[in-house]
Design a protein around this motif. Structure first.
Motif, PDB file in Angstrom:
ATOM      1  N   PRO A   1       0.819  -1.217   0.000  1.00 14.68           N
ATOM      2  CA  PRO A   1       0.000   0.000   0.000  1.00 14.68           C
ATOM      3  C   PRO A   1       0.854   1.269   0.000  1.00 14.68           C
ATOM      4  N   ASP A   2       0.462   2.231  -0.842  1.00  4.80           N
ATOM      5  CA  ASP A   2       1.141   3.533  -0.930  1.00  4.80           C
ATOM      6  C   ASP A   2       2.615   3.392  -1.280  1.00  4.80           C
ATOM      7  N   LEU A   3       2.968   2.320  -1.994  1.00 11.49           N
ATOM      8  CA  LEU A   3       4.357   2.066  -2.390  1.00 11.49           C
ATOM      9  C   LEU A   3       5.286   1.991  -1.185  1.00 11.49           C
ATOM     10  N   ALA A   4       4.754   1.549  -0.044  1.00 12.82           N
ATOM     11  CA  ALA A   4       5.568   1.430   1.165  1.00 12.82           C
ATOM     12  C   ALA A   4       6.700   0.445   0.931  1.00 12.82           C
ATOM     13  N   PRO A   5       7.885   0.709   1.504  1.00 10.10           N
ATOM     14  CA  PRO A   5       8.989  -0.235   1.342  1.00 10.10           C
ATOM     15  C   PRO A   5       8.795  -1.534   2.105  1.00 10.10           C
ATOM     16  N   ALA A   6       7.977  -1.504   3.183  1.00 15.69           N
ATOM     17  CA  ALA A   6       7.736  -2.712   3.971  1.00 15.69           C
ATOM     18  C   ALA A   6       6.577  -2.454   4.923  1.00 15.69           C
TER      19      ALA A   6
ATOM     20  N   LEU B   1       6.203  -8.044   5.308  1.00 16.21           N
ATOM     21  CA  LEU B   1       6.221  -7.973   3.856  1.00 16.21           C
ATOM     22  C   LEU B   1       7.153  -6.855   3.431  1.00 16.21           C
ATOM     23  N   VAL B   2       7.953  -7.113   2.426  1.00 16.49           N
ATOM     24  CA  VAL B   2       8.891  -6.128   1.885  1.00 16.49           C
ATOM     25  C   VAL B   2       8.589  -5.941   0.410  1.00 16.49           C
ATOM     26  N   GLY B   3       8.433  -4.701  -0.028  1.00 17.65           N
ATOM     27  CA  GLY B   3       8.008  -4.421  -1.392  1.00 17.65           C
ATOM     28  C   GLY B   3       9.149  -4.320  -2.386  1.00 17.65           C
ATOM     29  N   MET B   4       8.889  -4.781  -3.602  1.00 16.32           N
ATOM     30  CA  MET B   4       9.844  -4.648  -4.697  1.00 16.32           C
ATOM     31  C   MET B   4       9.617  -3.365  -5.482  1.00 16.32           C
ATOM     32  N   GLN B   5       8.354  -2.907  -5.554  1.00 17.34           N
ATOM     33  CA  GLN B   5       8.026  -1.687  -6.285  1.00 17.34           C
ATOM     34  C   GLN B   5       7.837  -0.566  -5.265  1.00 17.34           C
ATOM     35  N   THR B   6       8.790   0.329  -5.197  1.00 16.61           N
ATOM     36  CA  THR B   6       8.758   1.398  -4.202  1.00 16.61           C
ATOM     37  C   THR B   6       8.954   2.756  -4.866  1.00 16.61           C
ATOM     38  N   ALA B   7       8.888   3.798  -4.060  1.00 14.61           N
ATOM     39  CA  ALA B   7       8.904   5.157  -4.602  1.00 14.61           C
ATOM     40  C   ALA B   7      10.298   5.708  -4.820  1.00 14.61           C
ATOM     41  N   SER B   8      11.329   5.057  -4.301  1.00 21.35           N
ATOM     42  CA  SER B   8      12.681   5.603  -4.438  1.00 21.35           C
ATOM     43  C   SER B   8      13.681   4.474  -4.658  1.00 21.35           C
ATOM     44  N   SER B   9      14.840   4.837  -5.196  1.00 19.79           N
ATOM     45  CA  SER B   9      15.874   3.838  -5.469  1.00 19.79           C
ATOM     46  C   SER B   9      17.244   4.470  -5.333  1.00 19.79           C
ATOM     47  N   SER B  10      18.146   3.725  -4.732  1.00 23.30           N
ATOM     48  CA  SER B  10      19.505   4.224  -4.544  1.00 23.30           C
ATOM     49  C   SER B  10      20.397   3.934  -5.734  1.00 23.30           C
ATOM     50  N   GLY B  11      19.946   3.072  -6.635  1.00 25.23           N
ATOM     51  CA  GLY B  11      20.783   2.618  -7.737  1.00 25.23           C
ATOM     52  C   GLY B  11      21.178   1.161  -7.599  1.00 25.23           C
ATOM     53  N   ASP B  12      20.951   0.584  -6.414  1.00 22.75           N
ATOM     54  CA  ASP B  12      21.180  -0.841  -6.190  1.00 22.75           C
ATOM     55  C   ASP B  12      19.901  -1.386  -5.563  1.00 22.75           C
ATOM     56  N   ALA B  13      19.050  -1.990  -6.371  1.00 17.74           N
ATOM     57  CA  ALA B  13      17.753  -2.457  -5.887  1.00 17.74           C
ATOM     58  C   ALA B  13      17.904  -3.517  -4.809  1.00 17.74           C
ATOM     59  N   SER B  14      18.934  -4.334  -4.893  1.00 10.12           N
ATOM     60  CA  SER B  14      19.139  -5.366  -3.880  1.00 10.12           C
ATOM     61  C   SER B  14      19.457  -4.739  -2.529  1.00 10.12           C
ATOM     62  N   ARG B  15      20.271  -3.708  -2.515  1.00  7.52           N
ATOM     63  CA  ARG B  15      20.582  -3.008  -1.270  1.00  7.52           C
ATOM     64  C   ARG B  15      19.333  -2.329  -0.713  1.00  7.52           C
ATOM     65  N   ASP B  16      18.507  -1.741  -1.585  1.00  3.87           N
ATOM     66  CA  ASP B  16      17.289  -1.060  -1.140  1.00  3.87           C
ATOM     67  C   ASP B  16      16.344  -2.030  -0.433  1.00  3.87           C
TER      68      ASP B  16
ATOM     69  N   LEU C   1       6.328   0.577   7.170  1.00  5.66           N
ATOM     70  CA  LEU C   1       7.637   1.212   7.268  1.00  5.66           C
ATOM     71  C   LEU C   1       7.597   2.512   6.470  1.00  5.66           C
ATOM     72  N   PRO C   2       7.833   3.652   7.105  1.00  4.53           N
ATOM     73  CA  PRO C   2       7.791   4.907   6.359  1.00  4.53           C
ATOM     74  C   PRO C   2       8.953   5.010   5.382  1.00  4.53           C
ATOM     75  N   VAL C   3       8.732   5.745   4.307  1.00  3.51           N
ATOM     76  CA  VAL C   3       9.806   5.978   3.346  1.00  3.51           C
ATOM     77  C   VAL C   3      10.840   6.883   3.998  1.00  3.51           C
ATOM     78  N   GLY C   4      12.080   6.459   4.011  1.00  3.48           N
ATOM     79  CA  GLY C   4      13.136   7.235   4.633  1.00  3.48           C
ATOM     80  C   GLY C   4      14.162   7.675   3.615  1.00  3.48           C
ATOM     81  N   ALA C   5      15.281   8.154   4.115  1.00  2.00           N
ATOM     82  CA  ALA C   5      16.381   8.564   3.239  1.00  2.00           C
ATOM     83  C   ALA C   5      16.955   7.340   2.524  1.00  2.00           C
ATOM     84  N   LEU C   6      17.587   7.578   1.394  1.00  7.09           N
ATOM     85  CA  LEU C   6      18.199   6.477   0.664  1.00  7.09           C
ATOM     86  C   LEU C   6      19.279   5.832   1.527  1.00  7.09           C
ATOM     87  N   PRO C   7      19.415   4.517   1.442  1.00  7.72           N
ATOM     88  CA  PRO C   7      20.378   3.831   2.305  1.00  7.72           C
ATOM     89  C   PRO C   7      21.822   4.123   1.922  1.00  7.72           C
TER      90      PRO C   7
END
Length: 291
Positions: free
Chosen positions: A71-76, A85-100, A117-123
């Motif tokens: 829901p709402d493109l939440a990361p988890a 549950l951890v989402g594959m389709q999210t609102a942000s990406s660091s450039g390494d989807a596996s790390r995200d 899980l709220p959307v936070g800063a890129l890892p």
């Protein structure tokens, strides 16, 4: 004190800004994972699916569901029944989807039931899925017709939730995994298509498809046609348009046969012929890249 001296003094008084380390871009982020092609499909073309995984003992030995969309493109999120549950389709990406995804998963272990899980800063650089998932757990994808996996089973009995789950089915592109061909997915988007995530190097897949195309063997069956391909997460996804009204079950056998022809073409090591090179150029001209 002169102007230059005062300027240097002010600069020395300012705190030095330390930029956080940046996650480097990874072209093929899920390489090495047993479910690589299905994870790529969940990230790009499958609207509702889950894969059960488990973290290593070092990371708590926790059972987790990797999901295509939350829901709402939440990361988890952690469901009311405690399932993470951890989402594959999210609102942000660091450039390494596996790390995200790994970053979201590790943060989700601390969530309370019913909490997203709220959307936070890129890892920052850190463990990836390849580092935290237990390889002894065989990942098996489950494609869903709706978003019922967002809530626990007992919640689905509630009238309001049940209606919301039913309504969600109307928002989903009908999608079915074709078992005879691995990570190939039938979908209906006005017309019917098959999209097939291939694990091989994209250039090698293009060579094999060119050999089949030149021999007029690249169609799944009569009435279907190869319409192009796109690249995503370092892999190639060829796409076929099916005859109007074709159901997923209709292409199980024919797609398996195409898979046999494609495997044979992939095994050929001789240079492409002139006809095959022309076919390849035509195929490459119709590709797009997703990042």
């Amino acid at each position: 004190m002169g102007k230059a001296s005062r300027r240097r003094a002010r600069q020395q008084e300012r705190p030095t800004r330390v930029r956080p380390p940046k996650v480097e871009y990874v072209e093929r982020p899920f390489e090495g994972l047993a479910a690589e092609t299905d994870l790529v499909a969940m990230r790009e073309i499958v609207p509702a699916a889950t894969i059960p995984v488990r973290t290593t003992a070092e990371h708590g030995g926790a059972d987790v569901l990797i999901a295509s969309l939350l829901p709402d493109l939440a990361p988890a999120l952690r469901r009311e029944d405690g399932t993470i549950l951890v989402g594959m389709q999210t609102a942000s990406s660091s450039g390494d989807a596996s790390r995200d995804v790994a970053h979201a998963l590790l943060r989700a272990l601390e969530l309370e039931p019913g909490q997203p899980l709220p959307v936070g800063a890129l890892p920052e650089p850190g463990p990836r899925l390849q580092d935290i998932l237990d390889p002894a757990v065989e990942p098996t994808i489950d494609v869903h017709a709706d978003f019922g996996y967002w809530v626990s089973a007992d919640q689905q009995d509630e009238a309001e939730v049940a209606q919301a789950v039913k309504d969600s089915a109307d928002q989903i592109v009908p999608t079915v995994r074709i078992d005879s061909a691995g990570s190939a997915y039938w979908c209906r988007m006005g017309r019917e298509f098959v999209r097939w995530v291939r694990p091989e190097d994209p250039e090698t897949v293009f060579d094999a498809l060119a050999r089949l195309h030149a021999a007029r063997e690249s169609a799944i069956e009569e009435g279907t046609r190869f319409v192009g391909a796109f690249r995503t997460c370092g892999l190639l996804v060829p796409v076929w348009e099916l005859a109007p009204g074709t159901e997923a079950d209709d292409v199980e056998g024919p797609l398996g046969e195409l898979g046999t022809r494609l495997d044979a073409a992939l095994a050929v090591t001789e240079p492409l012929t002139a006809d095959e090179r022309r076919a390849r150029a035509g195929l490459v001209s119709r590709q797009v890249s997703l990042r």
